[in-house]
Scaffold this active site. Structure first.
Site, short mmCIF file in Angstrom:
data_model
loop_
_atom_site.label_atom_id
_atom_site.label_comp_id
_atom_site.label_asym_id
_atom_site.label_seq_id
_atom_site.Cartn_x
_atom_site.Cartn_y
_atom_site.Cartn_z
CB SER A 114 26.59 -7.27 -14.16
OG SER A 114 25.96 -7.65 -12.79
CE1 TYR A 141 22.03 -5.64 -15.44
CE2 TYR A 141 22.63 -6.83 -13.32
CZ TYR A 141 22.85 -5.63 -14.30
OH TYR A 141 23.92 -5.10 -14.57
CE LYS A 178 21.84 2.55 -9.68
NZ LYS A 178 21.56 1.94 -10.78
#
Length: 321
Positions: A114, A141, A178
């Site tokens: 990411s 994250y 989401k």
């Protein structure tokens, strides 16, 4: 057989659609299938078998001879979650176990990293593997993704081919489930549909005007093209950026959404919430020279064209890729 983790999610389900279109039918879909809100993402797709996330490693041991490729797309991606243990379990340790199976059975691997690893971009957005330890992600994250990237590079035993892809701001069909983590385009479409207007965060940085905060927005179909490229390429292992290489403003994005809906733009600005203001990114842009240097030469969809396709062919009819 091709394994896709995160199979019922946004990117994983779109990848399965593309694999099916390319003639690959023996897809092993791996996910937590108790999450019924994602079920529609897999409707109409050709899948050989669904495997629960917790049962994958036993399944690999039993079927190793028939596995051709693994796309490890699944992850906990909620940037507002701050329980590090969740990320350790699902993003770090689970990924390590997949890596180790790929080593043991010599299965090629593409996994999702990411752009969240870059934090505020103090060190730029270059996919230089020697600088990973210098990156400063803004949340657990991003930390988990960077931790696994660093771990992968440190391993003496690696799959014969492996690639980690640093996804930038992905948008496109199949993200209906989401919620707040869906793309700005998804939220813009719904807000404009309901109110004929759109609210964006005001800039709190004097270097950027309101609405001119910039991101590298990549259409999910382009991202999938790159995944398919690596499945066939199978050389030049390593970690690669995956954006378009061209940052665009949120204002551009929202105007494109209004235009795709055939409505007159009406944009206003609200303060960025104080609790995220000091961690707000004003600019991200993938340096895409590394992937270009190994032969990926397909152009990326412009923001205007991607938004138009997404809005008119998917959001307007609640359709799926």
């Amino acid at each position: 057989m091709i394994i896709v983790t995160g199979a019922a999610g946004f990117i994983g389900s779109g990848l399965i659609s593309r694999l099916n279109a390319d003639g690959f039918k023996n897809i092993i879909a791996v996910d937590d299938f108790s999450k019924i809100e994602k079920a529609e993402n897999l409707e109409g797709k050709t899948i050989k078998e669904k495997v629960e996330r917790s049962e994958l490693f036993d399944w690999i041991d039993a079927n190793s001879r028939d596995i051709e490729f693994i796309f490890h797309i699944g992850a906990r991606t909620d940037t507002t979650e701050f329980d590090k243990e969740i990320f350790d379990e699902l993003n770090v340790n689970y990924s390590k176990s997949i890596w180790q199976k790929c080593v043991a059975y010599q299965v090629p691997l593409v996994y999702a990293s990411s752009a969240a690893t870059y934090g505020l971009g103090e060190n730029g957005y270059d996919d230089d593997e020697t600088t990973l330890s210098q990156l400063k992600p803004l949340n657990p994250y991003g930390d988990s993704k960077n931790e696994f990237d660093i771990w992968a590079l440190e391993q003496e035993e690696k799959p014969f081919f492996w690639v980690g892809l640093k996804f930038f701001n992905v948008y496109g069909p199949n993200e209906y489930h989401k919620g707040r983590m869906a793309s700005v385009i998804f939220h813009a479409y719904n807000q404009i549909k309901a109110t004929e207007k759109m609210k964006l965060f005001r800039s709190h940085n004097p270097e950027y005007k309101d609405g001119e905060q910039m991101r590298d927005f990549i259409y999910v179909k382009d991202l999938i093209d790159v995944c398919i490229f690596f499945m066939h390429h199978r050389k030049n292992s390593g970690i690669y950026n995956l954006g378009t290489g061209e940052a665009r403003t949120f204002k551009d994005l929202v105007i494109s959404t209004f235009n795709a809906m055939d409505k007159t733009p009406d944009i206003s600005y609200i303060d960025t919430p104080a609790d995220i203001r000091d961690k707000y990114q004003y600019f991200t842009e993938a340096n895409m020279s590394k992937i270009r240097s190994i032969g990926y030469d397909k152009p990326f969809t412009s923001l205007e064209a991607g938004v138009k396709d997404y809005v008119q062919n998917y959001l307007a009819s609640h359709s799926y890729l």
